[in-house]
Design a protein around this motif. Structure first.
Motif, PDB file in Angstrom:
ATOM      1  N   THR A 224      26.709  23.502  13.574  1.00  0.00           N
ATOM      2  CA  THR A 224      25.806  23.015  12.527  1.00  0.00           C
ATOM      3  C   THR A 224      24.484  23.766  12.549  1.00  0.00           C
ATOM      4  O   THR A 224      23.956  24.165  11.508  1.00  0.00           O
ATOM      5  CB  THR A 224      25.543  21.513  12.695  1.00  0.00           C
ATOM      6  OG1 THR A 224      26.788  20.810  12.663  1.00  0.00           O
ATOM      7  CG2 THR A 224      24.647  20.987  11.596  1.00  0.00           C
TER       8      THR A 224
ATOM      9  N   THR B 263      24.893  27.460  11.204  1.00  0.00           N
ATOM     10  CA  THR B 263      25.046  27.514   9.747  1.00  0.00           C
ATOM     11  C   THR B 263      23.762  27.065   9.044  1.00  0.00           C
ATOM     12  O   THR B 263      23.453  27.547   7.947  1.00  0.00           O
ATOM     13  CB  THR B 263      26.222  26.638   9.275  1.00  0.00           C
ATOM     14  OG1 THR B 263      26.098  25.317   9.820  1.00  0.00           O
ATOM     15  CG2 THR B 263      27.544  27.235   9.710  1.00  0.00           C
TER      16      THR B 263
ATOM     17  N   MET C  87      26.572  24.810   5.293  1.00  0.00           N
ATOM     18  CA  MET C  87      25.972  23.996   6.343  1.00  0.00           C
ATOM     19  C   MET C  87      26.301  22.522   6.191  1.00  0.00           C
ATOM     20  O   MET C  87      26.611  21.832   7.170  1.00  0.00           O
ATOM     21  CB  MET C  87      24.457  24.179   6.334  1.00  0.00           C
ATOM     22  CG  MET C  87      23.721  23.353   7.353  1.00  0.00           C
ATOM     23  SD  MET C  87      21.983  23.214   6.913  1.00  0.00           S
ATOM     24  CE  MET C  87      22.101  22.466   5.319  1.00  0.00           C
TER      25      MET C  87
ATOM     26  N   VAL D 276      29.909  22.014   7.247  1.00  0.00           N
ATOM     27  CA  VAL D 276      30.054  22.141   8.703  1.00  0.00           C
ATOM     28  C   VAL D 276      29.476  20.922   9.417  1.00  0.00           C
ATOM     29  O   VAL D 276      30.046  20.440  10.402  1.00  0.00           O
ATOM     30  CB  VAL D 276      29.370  23.436   9.203  1.00  0.00           C
ATOM     31  CG1 VAL D 276      29.294  23.449  10.732  1.00  0.00           C
ATOM     32  CG2 VAL D 276      30.136  24.648   8.714  1.00  0.00           C
ATOM     33  N   ALA D 277      28.341  20.416   8.931  1.00  0.00           N
ATOM     34  CA  ALA D 277      27.731  19.234   9.554  1.00  0.00           C
ATOM     35  C   ALA D 277      28.688  18.045   9.528  1.00  0.00           C
ATOM     36  O   ALA D 277      28.813  17.308  10.518  1.00  0.00           O
ATOM     37  CB  ALA D 277      26.427  18.883   8.832  1.00  0.00           C
TER      38      ALA D 277
ATOM     39  N   SER E  23      31.773  18.898  11.843  1.00  0.00           N
ATOM     40  CA  SER E  23      31.397  18.888  13.261  1.00  0.00           C
ATOM     41  C   SER E  23      31.248  17.474  13.800  1.00  0.00           C
ATOM     42  O   SER E  23      31.469  17.219  14.988  1.00  0.00           O
ATOM     43  CB  SER E  23      30.085  19.656  13.468  1.00  0.00           C
ATOM     44  OG  SER E  23      30.263  21.019  13.200  1.00  0.00           O
ATOM     45  N   SER E  24      30.853  16.537  12.934  1.00  0.00           N
ATOM     46  CA  SER E  24      30.740  15.148  13.382  1.00  0.00           C
ATOM     47  C   SER E  24      32.100  14.595  13.762  1.00  0.00           C
ATOM     48  O   SER E  24      32.207  13.741  14.657  1.00  0.00           O
ATOM     49  CB  SER E  24      30.106  14.286  12.280  1.00  0.00           C
ATOM     50  OG  SER E  24      30.998  14.117  11.195  1.00  0.00           O
TER      51      SER E  24
ATOM     52  N   GLU F 178      29.374  15.790  16.950  1.00  0.00           N
ATOM     53  CA  GLU F 178      27.945  16.032  16.776  1.00  0.00           C
ATOM     54  C   GLU F 178      27.335  14.849  16.028  1.00  0.00           C
ATOM     55  O   GLU F 178      27.862  14.395  15.020  1.00  0.00           O
ATOM     56  CB  GLU F 178      27.705  17.315  15.980  1.00  0.00           C
ATOM     57  CG  GLU F 178      27.948  18.583  16.758  1.00  0.00           C
ATOM     58  CD  GLU F 178      27.544  19.825  15.978  1.00  0.00           C
ATOM     59  OE1 GLU F 178      26.734  19.690  15.030  1.00  0.00           O
ATOM     60  OE2 GLU F 178      28.034  20.912  16.294  1.00  0.00           O
TER      61      GLU F 178
ATOM     62  N   LYS G 211      19.047  15.476   9.355  1.00  0.00           N
ATOM     63  CA  LYS G 211      20.142  16.244   8.756  1.00  0.00           C
ATOM     64  C   LYS G 211      20.456  15.746   7.350  1.00  0.00           C
ATOM     65  O   LYS G 211      20.737  16.536   6.444  1.00  0.00           O
ATOM     66  CB  LYS G 211      21.382  16.162   9.639  1.00  0.00           C
ATOM     67  CG  LYS G 211      21.266  16.946  10.937  1.00  0.00           C
ATOM     68  CD  LYS G 211      22.533  16.840  11.764  1.00  0.00           C
ATOM     69  CE  LYS G 211      22.408  17.649  13.052  1.00  0.00           C
ATOM     70  NZ  LYS G 211      23.603  17.531  13.898  1.00  0.00           N
TER      71      LYS G 211
END
Length: 348
Positions: free
Chosen positions: A102, A105, A290, A293-294, A297-298, A303, A309
Motif C-alpha cells: 500500500t 503504490t 493505490m 491495493v489498499a 492488502s487488508s 494491513e 487512508k
C-alpha cells in the motif's frame, strides 16, 4: 450501443483495467520479494517474458506499418529501456522491500504531478489558465498528490475490519520473515523511480510520433531493458547465481504476471491511449492503483485500514475526477474549434 459512445469510453476502460492489472502485480510482487526474490532478476525475467509474448504479435500485425529504424529512434528506445525497465522497476521493487504494498503504490501517486509538470513544460499538455477546466487539471493533479501524502503520513483511528485482526508484517503464511521496513529509504527509492517513469512516459509519447508501431516499440523496449538489466545484475550480483533459479512458486508467478500484464499489455495500452489522450491522462489514473491495493492488502496481508487512508483515498478520487473533467472540456473545446474551422468559408 452507440459507436461514438464506445469510442469515447474505450480509453477510460483501458486505463482502469490497466490499473487493476498493476494492483494485482503489487500484491504478487510484495509476496515474492518477502520470500527472497531478487529485484534484479524480477526486472530481467519480466522483460524477457514480455518480449516473447509481444514479439509474435508485433511481427504479424505490424509488418506493413512498421517504420524504418533510424539512429534517432534506436537511441530513444535504449533510453526508454534504461529509464523504466531498468531504473524505475528496480528502484520500485527495492522500495517495496522496505515498505508495504500500500505504501509503495501510494508513493507512486507523485507520478501524475511530475508528468503533468514535465508535459506542461514541454508543451505536450495544454493548460489554459484563463479557463475553469485549466485550473481543474492543475488542482486535480495536486489533489491526487495530496491524497497520496495523506494516506502515507496521516494515521488516525484504526477501522476495525473482521479480516484484519491478524497481526500484520509479523510472518508470512509459509514462515518467511518479512524484511525490516525502512519507510524513508523506501520512499526515496520510489520517488526517484517515479521521476524516471515520468520521463519515460513523456519520451514514449514523443517516440510514438516517429515510430508509430506500438507493438514493435513495446517489444524493442522490453528486449533492450532485458539486455541492460542483465549487464546491471552481473555487475551488482557477481557470483550470486542462486538468484537466477526458477521454480514453480510465487516468484515464477511474479515473473510471468509482470511480463505479460505490466510490461507487454500495459506498454502497448499506454502507448495507444497516449496517442489519443496524452501522457497526463494515462498517469492521472495511477491513484486508482493505490486504492485497489489498499483494499486487497487488508485481505491478503492483514494491513490495517485507518482514517488517514480513507480520507486520502477520497481526496484522490476527487482529484482524479477534476483531471478527467478538465481533459473532457479540453477535447470539447478543441472539437468546437475544429468544427468552426472546417465550416469557415476560407477553410481557416
Amino acid at each position: 450501443m452507440d459507436p461514438k459512445l464506445v469510442k469515447k469510453v474505450k480509453p477510460y476502460l483501458a486505463i482502469v483495467f490497466m490499473q487493476f492489472g498493476y494492483a494485482g502485480f503489487a500484491i504478487i510482487a510484495k509476496t515474492a520479494l518477502d520470500q527472497g526474490m531478487s529485484n534484479y532478476t524480477l526486472s530481467i525475467y519480466r522483460n524477457a517474458i514480455a518480449t516473447l509474448v509481444v514479439a509474435p504479435f508485433a511481427l504479424l500485425l505490424e509488418r506493413k506499418i512498421r517504420p524504418k529504424m533510424t539512429v534517432s529512434v534506436l537511441w530513444k528506445i535504449a533510453l526508454l529501456a534504461f529509464l523504466e525497465p531498468v531504473i524505475d522497476q528496480n528502484l520500485y521493487y527495492m522500495g517495496m522491500k522496505h515498505t508495504t504494498a500500500t505504501f509503495s503504490t501510494a508513493m507512486c501517486n507523485i507520478l501524475p504531478a511530475i508528468t503533468f509538470l514535465l508535459a506542461w513544460a514541454l508543451r505536450l499538455e495544454k493548460v489554459n489558465v484563463r479557463r475553469a477546466h485549466g485550473y481543474a487539471k492543475i488542482l486535480g493533479t495536486f489533489a491526487t498528490l495530496g491524497g497520496a501524502m495523506i494516506m502515507t503520513l496521516v494515521q488516525g483511528s484504526i477501522i476495525g475490519l473482521p479480516w484484519t485482526k491478524i497481526e500484520p508484517n509479523s510472518e508470512s503464511a509459509d514462515g518467511v520473515v518479512i524484511t525490516t521496513q525502512d519507510p524513508v529509504k523506501g520512499a526515496l527509492m520510489i520517488t526517484v523511480g517515479c521521476f524516471c517513469c515520468s520521463i519515460f512516459y513523456i519520451l514514449q509519447a514523443i517516440t510514438m510520433k516517429s515510430y508509430a508501431a506500438p507493438l514493435s516499440l513495446t517489444c524493442l523496449i522490453c528486449m533492450a531493458g532485458m539486455l541492460q538489466g542483465i549487464v546491471l545484475t552481473l555487475a551488482v550480483e557477481r557470483g550470486n547465481f542462486s538468484i537466477w533459479s526458477i521454480g514453480w512458486d510465487t516468484k515464477l508467478l511474479a515473473y510471468t504476471y509482470s511480463g505479460v500484464i505490466c510490461s507487454g499489455v500495459s506498454y502497448y495500452v499506454s502507448g495507444i491511449v497516449m496517442n489519443e489522450k496524452g501522457p497526463v491522462f494515462v498517469t492521472s489514473f495511477n491513484p486508482l492503483n493505490m486504492v485497489i491495493v489498499a483494499v486487497l492488502s487488508s485481505f491478503i496481508f492483514a494491513e490495517q485500514l485507518n482514517i488517514g487512508k480513507v480520507i486520502g483515498a477520497t481526496v484522490i478520487v476527487f482529484g482524479l475526477y477534476l483531471v478527467i473533467w478538465g481533459k473532457t472540456q479540453d477535447q470539447r473545446e478543441t472539437a468546437i474549434i475544429d468544427q468552426e474551422t472546417n465550416h469557415s468559408p476560407n477553410g481557416v
